[in-house]
Enzyme design. Structure first.
Site, PDB file in Angstrom:
ATOM      1  N   ASP A 175      -5.509  12.915  63.603  1.00 14.20           N
ATOM      2  CA  ASP A 175      -5.736  13.777  62.074  1.00 14.20           C
ATOM      3  C   ASP A 175      -6.766  13.086  60.943  1.00 14.20           C
ATOM      4  O   ASP A 175      -7.183  11.957  60.872  1.00 14.20           O
ATOM      5  CB  ASP A 175      -4.234  14.253  61.783  1.00 14.20           C
ATOM      6  CG  ASP A 175      -3.597  15.240  62.540  1.00 14.20           C
ATOM      7  OD1 ASP A 175      -3.664  15.555  64.067  1.00 14.20           O
ATOM      8  OD2 ASP A 175      -2.573  15.403  63.162  1.00 14.20           O
ATOM      9  N   ASP A 186      -6.601  13.580  58.052  1.00 18.57           N
ATOM     10  CA  ASP A 186      -5.987  13.565  56.783  1.00 18.57           C
ATOM     11  C   ASP A 186      -5.324  12.510  56.448  1.00 18.57           C
ATOM     12  O   ASP A 186      -6.227  10.901  57.514  1.00 18.57           O
ATOM     13  CB  ASP A 186      -4.399  14.473  56.574  1.00 18.57           C
ATOM     14  CG  ASP A 186      -3.702  14.305  58.249  1.00 18.57           C
ATOM     15  OD1 ASP A 186      -3.461  13.047  58.576  1.00 18.57           O
ATOM     16  OD2 ASP A 186      -2.463  14.979  57.930  1.00 18.57           O
ATOM     17  N   GLU A 222      -2.439  10.631  68.576  1.00 20.66           N
ATOM     18  CA  GLU A 222      -1.876  10.698  67.994  1.00 20.66           C
ATOM     19  C   GLU A 222      -0.954  11.189  68.767  1.00 20.66           C
ATOM     20  O   GLU A 222       0.495  11.171  68.735  1.00 20.66           O
ATOM     21  CB  GLU A 222      -1.512  10.468  66.446  1.00 20.66           C
ATOM     22  CG  GLU A 222      -1.319  11.841  65.504  1.00 20.66           C
ATOM     23  CD  GLU A 222      -2.636  13.107  65.435  1.00 20.66           C
ATOM     24  OE1 GLU A 222      -3.399  12.825  66.806  1.00 20.66           O
ATOM     25  OE2 GLU A 222      -2.798  12.839  64.356  1.00 20.66           O
ATOM     26  N   ARG A 256      -2.120  21.139  58.533  1.00 14.21           N
ATOM     27  CA  ARG A 256      -2.352  20.746  57.133  1.00 14.21           C
ATOM     28  C   ARG A 256      -2.921  20.827  55.907  1.00 14.21           C
ATOM     29  O   ARG A 256      -3.748  20.320  56.015  1.00 14.21           O
ATOM     30  CB  ARG A 256      -1.335  19.358  57.051  1.00 14.21           C
ATOM     31  CG  ARG A 256      -0.257  18.891  58.078  1.00 14.21           C
ATOM     32  CD  ARG A 256       0.450  17.598  57.614  1.00 14.21           C
ATOM     33  NE  ARG A 256       1.579  17.948  58.097  1.00 14.21           N
ATOM     34  CZ  ARG A 256       2.147  18.107  60.086  1.00 14.21           C
ATOM     35  NH1 ARG A 256       0.730  16.988  60.204  1.00 14.21           N
ATOM     36  NH2 ARG A 256       3.195  17.269  60.175  1.00 14.21           N
ATOM     37  N   TYR A 311      -6.311  23.099  61.998  1.00 13.78           N
ATOM     38  CA  TYR A 311      -5.783  22.161  61.812  1.00 13.78           C
ATOM     39  C   TYR A 311      -4.546  22.917  60.344  1.00 13.78           C
ATOM     40  O   TYR A 311      -5.093  22.800  59.165  1.00 13.78           O
ATOM     41  CB  TYR A 311      -6.239  20.692  60.678  1.00 13.78           C
ATOM     42  CG  TYR A 311      -5.385  19.675  60.317  1.00 13.78           C
ATOM     43  CD1 TYR A 311      -4.328  18.882  61.859  1.00 13.78           C
ATOM     44  CD2 TYR A 311      -5.178  18.815  59.165  1.00 13.78           C
ATOM     45  CE1 TYR A 311      -3.349  18.014  61.426  1.00 13.78           C
ATOM     46  CE2 TYR A 311      -4.238  17.697  59.198  1.00 13.78           C
ATOM     47  CZ  TYR A 311      -3.050  17.108  59.935  1.00 13.78           C
ATOM     48  OH  TYR A 311      -1.966  16.458  59.950  1.00 13.78           O
ATOM     49  N   GLU A 320      -2.749   9.944  56.610  1.00 12.14           N
ATOM     50  CA  GLU A 320      -1.666   9.939  57.178  1.00 12.14           C
ATOM     51  C   GLU A 320      -2.580   9.338  58.890  1.00 12.14           C
ATOM     52  O   GLU A 320      -2.456   8.628  59.990  1.00 12.14           O
ATOM     53  CB  GLU A 320      -0.754  10.929  57.665  1.00 12.14           C
ATOM     54  CG  GLU A 320       0.569  10.468  58.111  1.00 12.14           C
ATOM     55  CD  GLU A 320       1.454   9.451  56.628  1.00 12.14           C
ATOM     56  OE1 GLU A 320       1.722   8.470  57.958  1.00 12.14           O
ATOM     57  OE2 GLU A 320       1.005   9.586  55.868  1.00 12.14           O
ATOM     58  N   HIS A 338     -12.651  20.971  54.208  1.00 10.40           N
ATOM     59  CA  HIS A 338     -11.580  21.341  54.674  1.00 10.40           C
ATOM     60  C   HIS A 338     -11.692  22.673  54.607  1.00 10.40           C
ATOM     61  O   HIS A 338     -11.623  23.186  53.847  1.00 10.40           O
ATOM     62  CB  HIS A 338     -10.013  20.317  54.307  1.00 10.40           C
ATOM     63  CG  HIS A 338      -9.838  18.833  54.441  1.00 10.40           C
ATOM     64  ND1 HIS A 338      -8.968  18.179  54.586  1.00 10.40           N
ATOM     65  CD2 HIS A 338     -10.941  18.094  55.151  1.00 10.40           C
ATOM     66  CE1 HIS A 338      -8.747  17.214  54.808  1.00 10.40           C
ATOM     67  NE2 HIS A 338     -10.300  16.731  54.797  1.00 10.40           N
TER      68      HIS A 338
END
Length: 841
Positions: free
Chosen positions: A81, A83, A9, A285, A283, A85, A328
């Site tokens: 990613d 997550d 992205e 987030r 990452y 999103e 994670h």
């Protein structure tokens, strides 16, 4: 031709991954989401909650390129990613590019390193539809709340307002804290500090283990101890330790970056994003404090190598939050051997992450705490001195300690002189000082994130956009609040005399913390009164839990949305029909001159004061509040002062001078020039002399710094940074130039570049029609009024050349605009003329 296409992205991420994968892979970026709900209209079928996704105009060219690349590839790897999103981005790509299951693979990684990328390619999976549905549920629910609540605010408060599920709750926290501060009644007590000398004449400072309610009690105590002989009652040494904090999650990184680096949440996330995309950290987030075994081992090796075996104490951390995903990792460096990076801005945050992660795997700091108790027969309460010595620094060797801003005075780190139990001390002085209680602090960005996390509201990806949104909507702001002054009493006993002083201290001042605006308070109060459940902290946290359940496959997303909407929509209809209009109106009293009521309230152009009622024979008169004032606290006297503005001063250099208050605050008007009055300066205090000083300062600032082709060039700083002004042309000055010391050569260079760019801007222009064909960053486009329109391709998908566009007729351009907006040239209905009424004499 590439056998494998990898789609990520972010272009920065694509660049980093490309160098690891080599020439057999082509890595392209989707630049975030390639499709979304439409900007206009709700875009959701409310019968079955099916979203109507569309590819926005600025992404259509990109989607076409990705489709073409996907058709040529044997395998398409969706590497957005890890997550929700990111999962949704992968799903939208698969849907829009019409990718086939048999040659489409989803890969995820939490760090952009060669090993992580190759390992991900060895372990592909399918798109996780549960994660996609959780993202869709959040997006659709937030769209429904915004689209249905906002029109209610337009009707009941003011046009142009908007509401949001998480944002409105964040505003509520800030409004409630402000009201708590305004309603806080400060109480004072007298605290007593003593200074003593041991037999070596070393100073020992101690605090009395009691406070007194008033000056009389404090003075009585000091009189009582005048003849007292003070002794050491007890010396106690306690071994203790301090433990390191867990590695960073998104919210703890935002909080620590604020405390140690002064970064706001948006800056922290922007820098962390770059660190991640360039392969320096994992990452960013995440709500997990877990570290992989590989990371724990890497940290241990670095600690032993740099500090020795004693400093190493590997630990596994677990997250208290039930919603955290332990699969994670926490935010950590990808390589512990890399201690710093070249880019200084990136390095500051990298150092914070590096040191926090390393410290989390280090031994506790060992301390020796000393408590000395001092007393006398005449005193009912002992004095106590505390101090500590670090016996072994452990993790503090790397991370250190940051004191909290709420700690008023912390003597615990004081190194105390040696004394023995029973030793007689010389009383040097004892001081009783009045101390006032303080309300809870206003929220900083980091404090707001911490509170939202405690309440279970929002998730790592939502904190930064939530905080940015509530500021953009002007519901909250960070403004400097000037301190007030108050008197405090201090009584000191030295030798046998009492000395009383009245000191003046500042209190109540604040900066860089959130305060609600007047419109923010009015909107919040209206929403709580009419949509209490939506703004309830527990309800908002439960919605977040519902999203988590959908992500885990434990709940159906459309059923969740249906249950929500069945309760929500009837409430919207009821409030729209029956709720009273909200203005935040507050009656301040009566105007002594006219005897009319004086109100503070929200008006069409913001907070204002109104003298008179709307049904009076004479129309009410109005005055705007200044930036430093608000509806909730302005007094009648302050309100009436506002009606003295605007006022005229003496002419200066043949031009009229006046003082007024506008949308952007108080100003001096000189002829046609508006000059802002400096912050903190009361506009009512501006006299002729001060107005001239302000005018002269402006003249000096606006004086030409150079010339270009015989015309003056001036400079200034605007909303988008420093600029030069030549005739009616504004030229931005990039950071690489020293704005305060621009040479004539640099001025020429900047203006030449701007004129060349402007000359090449228009391919064709029809000024009367407000239509033009212009060169843009991504190629030619049509501009009509304030809207941009694309130029459709010729038959066969071939693009128009610039030469061909120079020959295109106005009629053809209008057709292109109409295809994209059928109402573009629709005639607007004529507005009804207002009836004119004779003015009252």
């Amino acid at each position: 031709m590439s056998k494998s296409l990898v789609i990520v992205e972010s272009p920065a991420k694509a660049k980093t991954i490309q160098k690891y994968l080599g020439k057999d892979f082509e890595v392209k970026s989707s630049f975030g989401h390639i499709r979304d709900l439409p900007k206009k209209g709700m875009g959701i079928n409310l019968d079955d909650f099916t979203p109507d996704y569309e590819v926005p105009e600025d992404k259509k060219k990109l989607v076409s390129e990705l489709k073409s690349a996907a058709k040529k590839a044997d395998v398409v790897w969706l590497a957005s990613d890890e997550d929700r999103e990111g999962e949704a981005i992968a799903w939208h790509l698969a849907q829009e590019l019409k990718l086939k299951d048999d040659n489409t693979k989803r890969i995820v990684f939490h760090e952009i390193t060669k090993n992580a990328i190759l390992k991900a390619i060895e372990n592909p999976r399918k798109i996780d539809q549960n994660l996609v549905n959780a993202q869709q549920a959040r997006r659709i629910l937030d769209r429904i709340v915004g689209f249905e609540m906002s029109p209610v605010l337009w009707r009941k408060v003011r046009t142009g307002l908007s509401a949001g599920r998480v944002q409105s709750v964040a505003v509520r926290l800030i409004v409630e804290r402000e009201k708590e501060i305004q309603n806080f009644k400060s109480k004072s007590v007298f605290k007593v500090n003593g200074t003593f000398l041991n037999k070596e004449k070393q100073v020992l400072s101690a605090k009395l283990k009691a406070t007194f309610n008033n000056e009389k009690e404090a003075e009585f105590f000091l009189e009582k101890i005048k003849p007292a002989e003070f002794k050491v009652l007890n010396v106690e040494m306690k071994p203790g330790y301090r433990s390191p904090s867990a590695p960073f999650t998104t919210s703890t990184l935002q909080q620590e970056a604020s405390s140690r680096l002064g970064y706001n949440v948006t800056t922290t996330m922007r820098v962390a994003q770059r660190l991640y995309e360039e392969g320096y950290i994992t990452y960013m987030r995440t709500d997990s404090v877990n570290l992989s075994q590989e990371a724990i081992e890497g940290a241990k090796q670095q600690i032993v190598r740099e500090f020795g075996e004693r400093y190493s104490k590997p630990k596994k951390y677990t997250t208290k939050s039930s919603s955290a995903q332990e699969a994670h990792e926490a935010i950590r460096p990808t390589d512990f051997k890399l201690k710093r990076i070249a880019d200084e801005q990136l390095n500051k945050l990298y150092q914070l992450i590096y040191k926090r992660t390393l410290a989390s795997q280090m031994a506790n700091a060992e301390i020796e705490k000393t408590v000395i108790e001092i007393g006398a027969k005449e005193s009912d309460y002992p004095f106590e001195a505390q101090g500590e010595v670090i016996a072994f620094d452990g993790f503090l060797r790397v991370y250190g300690i940051l004191k909290s801003e709420d700690v008023e005075d912390d003597d615990e780190n004081t190194l105390l002189p040696k004394v023995k139990t029973g030793e007689v001390l010389e009383r040097k002085s004892v001081t009783a000082k009045e101390k006032f209680s303080r309300p809870a602090s206003r929220y900083t960005e980091a404090g707001l994130v911490k509170k939202l996390e405690e309440l279970g509201i929002g998730r790592p990806s939502t904190y930064a956009p939530t905080i940015q949104t509530i500021q953009n909507r002007e519901y909250v702001e960070k403004k400097e609040i000037l301190p007030q002054k108050r008197e405090v009493i201090e009584i000191t006993l030295e030798k046998e005399e009492l000395n009383r002083k009245v000191l003046v201290e500042n209190f109540g001042g604040d900066r860089n913390k959130f305060t609600p605006t007047d419109i923010g308070v009015v909107v919040n109060d209206f929403l709580i009164q009419n949509f209490e459940e939506i703004l309830d902290y527990g309800f908002t946290a439960k919605v977040e839990q519902d999203f988590d359940d959908i992500a885990n496959g434990d709940e159906k997303w459309k059923s969740m949305l249906k249950n929500f909407y069945n309760d929500f929509h009837p409430k919207i209809e009821d409030v729209a029909e029956n709720a009273d209009r909200a203005t935040g109106e507050r009656l301040l009293g009566k105007d002594p001159k006219s005897g009319k009521n004086v109100y503070a309230r929200i008006g069409r152009f913001g907070p204002m004061i109104q003298i008179g009622d709307s049904d009076d024979e004479e129309k009410p008169i109005f005055a705007s509040l200044m930036n430093s004032q608000n509806i909730a606290t302005i007094s009648l006297e302050e309100a009436l002062e506002l009606f003295k503005i605007p006022f005229e001063l003496n002419d200066y250099e043949g031009k009229p001078v006046s003082v007024g208050v506008g949308r952007y605050g108080p100003y001096v008007k000189w002829g046609d020039t508006f000059i802002s009055i400096p912050r903190k300066e009361d506009p009512l205090s501006i006299d002729n002399q001060r107005a001239i000083e302000i005018i002269e300062e402006k003249k000096e600032t606006d004086a030409p710094i150079a010339s270009y082709k015989g015309e003056a060039v001036t400079k200034g700083v605007g909303r988008f940074g420093p600029f030069l002004k030549y005739k009616n042309l504004y030229v931005n000055v990039p950071k690489k130039y020293d704005f305060d010391h621009l040479s004539q050569k640099e001025v020429n260079e900047l203006i030449d570049a701007k004129l060349e760019k402007e000359a090449n801007r228009y391919i064709q222009e029809w000024k009367d029609e407000k239509i033009s064909i212009e060169n843009g960053r991504w190629g030619p486009f049509i501009k009509y009024k304030k809207s941009n329109f694309k130029i459709p391709p010729k038959k066969g998908s071939e693009k128009y050349t610039v030469e061909e566009l120079k020959e295109v007729s106005l009629e053809q351009v209008k057709k292109w605009i109409t295809i994209q907006d059928k109402n573009a040239f629709a005639e607007s209905k004529p507005t009804a003329k207002k009836k004119t009424t004779a003015k009252k004499k």
